[in-house]
Structures are given as structure tokens and as C-alpha cells.
Motif scaffolding. Sequence first.
Motif, PDB file in Angstrom:
ATOM      1  N   ASN A   1       2.881  18.531  11.313  1.00  0.00           N
ATOM      2  CA  ASN A   1       1.988  19.374  10.516  1.00  0.00           C
ATOM      3  C   ASN A   1       2.329  19.276   9.024  1.00  0.00           C
ATOM      4  O   ASN A   1       1.447  19.218   8.185  1.00  0.00           O
ATOM      5  N   ILE A   2       3.623  19.258   8.764  1.00  0.00           N
ATOM      6  CA  ILE A   2       4.030  19.163   7.358  1.00  0.00           C
ATOM      7  C   ILE A   2       3.616  17.811   6.795  1.00  0.00           C
ATOM      8  O   ILE A   2       3.084  17.716   5.692  1.00  0.00           O
ATOM      9  N   VAL A   3       3.846  16.773   7.582  1.00  0.00           N
ATOM     10  CA  VAL A   3       3.474  15.429   7.125  1.00  0.00           C
ATOM     11  C   VAL A   3       1.978  15.390   6.818  1.00  0.00           C
ATOM     12  O   VAL A   3       1.543  14.873   5.787  1.00  0.00           O
ATOM     13  N   LYS A   4       1.215  15.964   7.716  1.00  0.00           N
ATOM     14  CA  LYS A   4      -0.237  15.958   7.496  1.00  0.00           C
ATOM     15  C   LYS A   4      -0.630  16.785   6.271  1.00  0.00           C
ATOM     16  O   LYS A   4      -1.518  16.406   5.520  1.00  0.00           O
ATOM     17  N   ASN A   5       0.064  17.900   6.084  1.00  0.00           N
ATOM     18  CA  ASN A   5      -0.220  18.705   4.889  1.00  0.00           C
ATOM     19  C   ASN A   5       0.048  17.930   3.610  1.00  0.00           C
ATOM     20  O   ASN A   5      -0.734  17.998   2.666  1.00  0.00           O
ATOM     21  N   ILE A   6       1.169  17.226   3.614  1.00  0.00           N
ATOM     22  CA  ILE A   6       1.482  16.427   2.425  1.00  0.00           C
ATOM     23  C   ILE A   6       0.401  15.359   2.240  1.00  0.00           C
ATOM     24  O   ILE A   6      -0.090  15.139   1.133  1.00  0.00           O
ATOM     25  N   CYS A  50       2.963   9.115   3.253  1.00  0.00           N
ATOM     26  CA  CYS A  50       2.378   7.907   2.673  1.00  0.00           C
ATOM     27  C   CYS A  50       2.136   6.858   3.762  1.00  0.00           C
ATOM     28  O   CYS A  50       1.098   6.185   3.760  1.00  0.00           O
ATOM     29  N   ILE A  51       3.078   6.735   4.672  1.00  0.00           N
ATOM     30  CA  ILE A  51       2.893   5.783   5.772  1.00  0.00           C
ATOM     31  C   ILE A  51       1.720   6.220   6.642  1.00  0.00           C
ATOM     32  O   ILE A  51       0.901   5.406   7.069  1.00  0.00           O
ATOM     33  N   LEU A  65       0.822  -1.199   0.000  1.00  0.00           N
ATOM     34  CA  LEU A  65       0.000   0.000   0.000  1.00  0.00           C
ATOM     35  C   LEU A  65       0.864   1.260   0.000  1.00  0.00           C
ATOM     36  O   LEU A  65       0.661   2.162  -0.828  1.00  0.00           O
ATOM     37  N   THR A  66       1.823   1.305   0.918  1.00  0.00           N
ATOM     38  CA  THR A  66       2.660   2.515   0.984  1.00  0.00           C
ATOM     39  C   THR A  66       3.475   2.692  -0.295  1.00  0.00           C
ATOM     40  O   THR A  66       3.629   3.799  -0.796  1.00  0.00           O
ATOM     41  N   TRP A  67       3.982   1.583  -0.777  1.00  0.00           N
ATOM     42  CA  TRP A  67       4.776   1.650  -2.005  1.00  0.00           C
ATOM     43  C   TRP A  67       3.944   2.240  -3.138  1.00  0.00           C
ATOM     44  O   TRP A  67       4.387   3.126  -3.877  1.00  0.00           O
ATOM     45  N   GLY A  68       2.708   1.767  -3.239  1.00  0.00           N
ATOM     46  CA  GLY A  68       1.798   2.271  -4.272  1.00  0.00           C
ATOM     47  C   GLY A  68       1.501   3.754  -4.079  1.00  0.00           C
ATOM     48  O   GLY A  68       1.462   4.528  -5.044  1.00  0.00           O
ATOM     49  N   LEU A  69       1.339   4.127  -2.825  1.00  0.00           N
ATOM     50  CA  LEU A  69       1.085   5.538  -2.538  1.00  0.00           C
ATOM     51  C   LEU A  69       2.266   6.398  -2.975  1.00  0.00           C
ATOM     52  O   LEU A  69       2.092   7.454  -3.589  1.00  0.00           O
ATOM     53  N   VAL A  70       3.452   5.910  -2.659  1.00  0.00           N
ATOM     54  CA  VAL A  70       4.648   6.666  -3.058  1.00  0.00           C
ATOM     55  C   VAL A  70       4.691   6.790  -4.580  1.00  0.00           C
ATOM     56  O   VAL A  70       4.935   7.870  -5.128  1.00  0.00           O
TER      57      VAL A  70
END
Lengths: 525, 253
Positions: B218-223, B194-195, B168-173
Motif C-alpha cells: 500500500n505504501i509503495v502504491k501510495n508513493i 519507481c520499479i 526508465l527506473t533510474w530516470g524515475l528515481v
Amino acid sequence: MAAADLGMLNLEEAPPVSGSRSVDCFEKLEQIGEGTYGQVYMAKENKTGEIVALKKIRMDNEREGFPITAIREIKILKKLHHENVIHLKEIVTSPDTTRMDLLKACGFVTIFVDDNKYKGGIYMVFEYMDHDLTGLADRPGLRFTVPQIKCYMKQLLTGLHYCHVNQVLHRDIKGSNLLIDNEGNLKLADFGLARSYSNDHTGNLTNRVITLWYRPPELLLGATKYGPAIDMWSVGCIFAELLNGKPILPGKTESEQLNKIYELCGSPDENNWPGVSKMPWFNQMKSTRPLKRRVREMYRHFDRHALELLEKMLVLDPSQRISAKDALDAEYFWTDPLPCDPKSLPTYESSHEFQTKKKRQQMRHNEEAAKKQKLQHPPQQHSRLPPQQHGGGQSHAAAHWPSGPNHPMNNAPPPPLPAGGPSGHHYYQKQRGGGAPGPNRYPPSGNQSGGYNNQSRGGSYSSGGPYPPQGRGGAPYGAGPRGPSSGYGVGPPNYSQGGGGQYGGSGRGQNPSGSARNQQYGWQP
Amino acid sequence: MASNFWTSTHYKELKDPEEINVVHPLDAQRGISVEDFRLIKLHMSNYISKLAQHIKIRQRVVATAVTYMRRVYTRKSLTEYEPRLVAPTCLYLACKAEESVVHAKILVFYIRKLYADEKFRYEIKDILEMEMKILEALEFYLVVFHPYRSLPEYLQDSGLNDTSMTHLTWGLVNDTYRMDLILTHPPYLITLACIYIASVYKEKDIKTWFEELSVDMNIVKNIAMEILDFYENHRMFTEERVHAAFNKLATSP
């Protein structure tokens, strides 16, 4: 991989320069390396007056666009920033390059574009370095001191350790790729064969790398999975060469190279190199009889710590060979005399200054004279013998080869000619003629006790006599792949052009496998 | 590992989304909007993936190729740098840079196979010529750090390294390359986003793990939000709209 010391890891990439500048920002001063496949120029930046080296990336004969070797070199050099690694300052292009070079690449413009007139190209801009280690060692009358050798070795190992920590294999360590400036700094150059590697790399790497004389046994036995140890073998060869006064393993073919290695390091077996019998070419390349390791015996005149370190470098089994990091910890570097400060080293006249031109003219002149000489005496002489041989005497040689102003006469008596002289000489004349700096590398003052076995080197006649400025081949500049300080690596952009001296070394350690190998590897993983 | 995103200049090279979404004046003259610009880049990213699948080129090379293409269009116009030529050329160049060389003639063979339109059936010389232009446009800046690199490490560290999570994560990336994220955010933050999405989707609680990382969540969530927005809008990216955008490009102002 050993854990990296703080400051050894390169955490930064080079910031992109803003827009490729034109090569017109530089004034080409002099060509300092030359070959059929590329040139290196010494140039001056118009705005700052700074002296740089411009290495041209040649595009003709290139069917696959921008050469992958250049891409590798650029990628790697942009990643590496270290005082012992040559610094790629930027890449410049000449305005109409793209179209012309591509037309050439596609084979449209081959006949009517005169290469000399056509200035187009892509150039890598490097900091300018005055010498390369081979050229310096070849300087007449020059003898390295022990602290000096230690200083160079230490820098070589430091630079290499940095590369290895950053997972880059140099794959062409040799004297002519080690550049030295007048402040005594040594820098690794010519990353044209270098590769990034990872420890878990599953892909195969080509074993057709590293100039033959410096190529480790595992590559000669066909290994396609290898690591930093390959560079360490080359370092060992250079180290021994510095101490010994001449290349230690000058093989002409791959099998001869391996035999020379066996003769020095013993023949490999499952005891000293577990797994060796499973190497791809082990059976074809086996030594005919078991040989004993003779490093200690051969180089017993080296000092104890030097020999100890050398022994650890010239280990057949790559997994047991010393790493650059451990080599830096060797007693050798921490016992008296200690490595000197680079800045304390004497400065030498640059190989590219005005004098060089003079020398070059003289060389051409001498070459012609030599040709005439040859023509005049063909029957009396073995046709393959170099003209200096004629008469066999020093005075005679001196008559033919007046020493240049920078080549002081050495009054030491010439060492006796080697018994097998002629054939040895011929070999160098013929095959190393390229850009080799001269037959007189490692002057006799250096290491008289050093087991001068000139048979294989074939240079003894000149080492005692006046130092002829002209190279072995008589025309090092014109014909050779590179000029004197050539480590910028005018390596062929693609490896499709045949011919010798592919690596652009100053004719040293030529690669006998010739064009076949070159075709092979450009596109191998 | 030889690279650390925290301190690399890759980090400094990153751009604000506003900088990325600037339509080149030449393209603007032809009526290309920011949305068109994005669409064309998305379309060409997909095209690169498709081409690579046919030639059997690995994903990492695709990722590098897409990054090259997106870097090119931060500096150059669609008008002057024909996307249908730039895209395959970026793939060609990325193959070299990532040590997975594909011969130009093979690339050309598959371009012809994939592109029905006679006009865009490029030949070797077109590719090679564009390669030089791209190299210059990229200023020979060929190194790309990808989110893939830190992915296995993070998954293992967070204890989420089972197969389904990895996939799943790989696909998201992979999907992040349909956006400009690689130009705007450090790769490891893209990985974490993605994780993060995957963990929410799979209802795995790794909050504490995230908290222990010294990362600005916050940045992670924004992405993560950007990625989710993309998925939401994905349906709107129709073939017709891509065609319309390309048609604008084809008309001279």
C-alpha cells in the motif's frame, strides 16, 4: 569483505541532535592538545558536570569553506557506534563563529584578531579519555603485562573490524590515536584521515596517508587502490612496538621507510607479492639487493603465538595480510595468559590533571635551563646534541632534569650507551621534539631482553636513568602539535599548513614529506 | 552493505508530508502559499541539476544536494535563507560530502554563467558563509541514503535488469528529487515505487516478485501515486508561476 557478525553492522545513524548548542554549554578546563592548526580541550559540561573533550575545527587558511576532512570525520563518526570507537557526542558552535571564521577564511581578518582572545569556532564534542596508548606506554616505570597487551590488541582489532565491516578505513592507526580510559577501554580516535570505501570503488585514493612509521609497503609503492589491509599493517607495527618496547620501523623518509620494511620483511618480488613489479613506484623503490625475511629472527624472543600473529600482520602483499576478523581468531588471544578484562587493568593517573600543569611549568623551567646550558657550553659540545648528552652520565642528567613527583627514580643501572648514540639522539631531539611524551617510553624494566637496539631510537641514556618528565624536545606542550593525550586528532582541518607533525601525533612518526603532501591530499578523492 | 533502511534512524527521521508542507511564518507573512513553497523548491532542485550538468557533477551528488536543500527548508525560512544561494551552496557541500570536490571558484563561475540576474551572482565568500549556516541548519547531519543504492539489486532480483528498464527506473528515481519524497519515505520504498511504475508502464508482470517482498505494498502504491500525480501536474509548474512566487518573496510584508 568477510561477512559481518550480528551486531557488528551499524544499522543506525546518529539521530540529529536538536539544534547545535553553543560551546558556552561547556567550561573549558584545560588544553590537552595543541598545535598550529587546532586545539583539543578538556571541558566540563555545565549542566551535567560531565567531562568531555572539545576538538576545535579550525577554519582559518581555509579557502574552501568547511574542511572536507572535518566533513569526512563527522560523517563517519555519526555512522559508527561501537565501544571501541570514540563517540562523537555532538557538534557545538560558538555564536559569532560563522562570520568571524569565514571572514578569516576569506583572508579579511588575519592580522587584528588575536587567536588566543578569539574564542569562536566549531567544536566536536567527544567523550573524554584519560590517555593514549603512546602516552601510556611512555609513562615512566610503567610496563604492560602480557594480558594487558592482549587486552589492548583485542580491543584495537575489534574496533577496527567494526570500522572495516562498515566500510571505513581509518588510515592513521598509531599509538597516539588509540585512546584509553581509566577503565581500560581502548577506542579508535582521530578519523580525520578516514575514508569510506566500497569494494567496487573505481576511484583512486590517495596514498599519502598513515604516519610514515606505520605506513604499509603498498602505499609506499604508490598504490591508489587499497583496502582494509593498510590499517592491518599499522596494527602489526603497533603490536610489535608493544612487545618490543620501541617503534620497529622508524624511517625518516619514504625510501628509508621502505628499506627498513625490506630489511625486516624481505624484499618484495613476484613470488611473495604477485603484481608488485607493476606498482607505480616499484622501480624507483626497489631494494638494491634481495633481502631475506627476518621477522622471526628479529623477534624470536616474542612468545610463539605472538610471533605467529605478527608474521601474518606484517605481510608485504596486502592481499595475503591477515584481516582484523581473522586476527581476532588467532591462537594468541585464546591461549594462556588470556587477554584480561579491561576493568581489571590498573588505573593510571590522568595525563591532564593538576600535576600536568606542574610538570609543564617544570618543563619550561628546565627548557630554559637547558638553553642556558647549551649557551654555556657551545664549543665543547656537538651543537646538535641534546643537553642531557653533556657529560654522558646519569648523575649529570639527573642534575639537569630533576624527576617530577610522578616519576619515580628507577634504580636500575642504565643500559650502555649505544655506539652511535649522538647522531641517534640528535635525530629525535630535532625532529620528534614536538609533543613527544618523553625519551623514556618503554622503561627498561620492560623487555630488557627485547633487543634494545637504541641506535635508531636514541633514547637509551634516559631509559635507565631517572625519568625526566620533560619531553624530548624540552617543550612538548608549547611547541608540540599535541599534548599527552592527543588522539582526538587536532589534525589540520585542511592540509594546507606546512610544517611537521601534521597528523597531530605526539610528535611520533613525523611525516617528512612535509607540507607538499598536505597540500596534495585534502582534495583528492 | 553497511546500512539497512528498515532499522536505521533515517527511517525514524522521516517526516509526514503535513510537516514538510508547512510554510515558515516569515514566508507566510510575505504571502507564500504551500504551493509557492513547493514550486520554489522544485525550481531550485532543477537549478541544482542544471548547475551540476554544467560542472559535470554526478547525479548522486545532485541527489544529496537536493536533499540537503529540502532538509534546510523543513527548518528555515525562504526569507532568511535565500534559495538562490542555498541551492548552489548545498551543491557545494554535497560535493564535499560525496567525495566529488568542486572548487568554490568553479561553482561561482557557473552560477554567473547560468544566472543572468546581477543580484544573484554570488561570490565565493557568499557561498562559504552560507555553507556554515547550512551546516548548522542541518545540524551536521550529512548522511543521506538514496534510492539508487538498492536499485540495481532490486532490478536484478526481479529479473527486470534490461537496459531500457534500468534507464526508465533510474530516470524515475531522478525525478523523485523534484518532490519531497526523500524526506517522507524510506529510500528503498521509493525505489520500489519507481520499479512498480516502470513495470506497469512497460507491461511487465512482476506481481509475484512484489508479493514475495515483505513490504507493505500500500505504501509503495501510495508513493507511486504521488509520483504519477507529480507528472500529471508537471505542466502547471510554469516559469511565470515560479516568478510570481519569487516576487512574493522579494516583497517585504
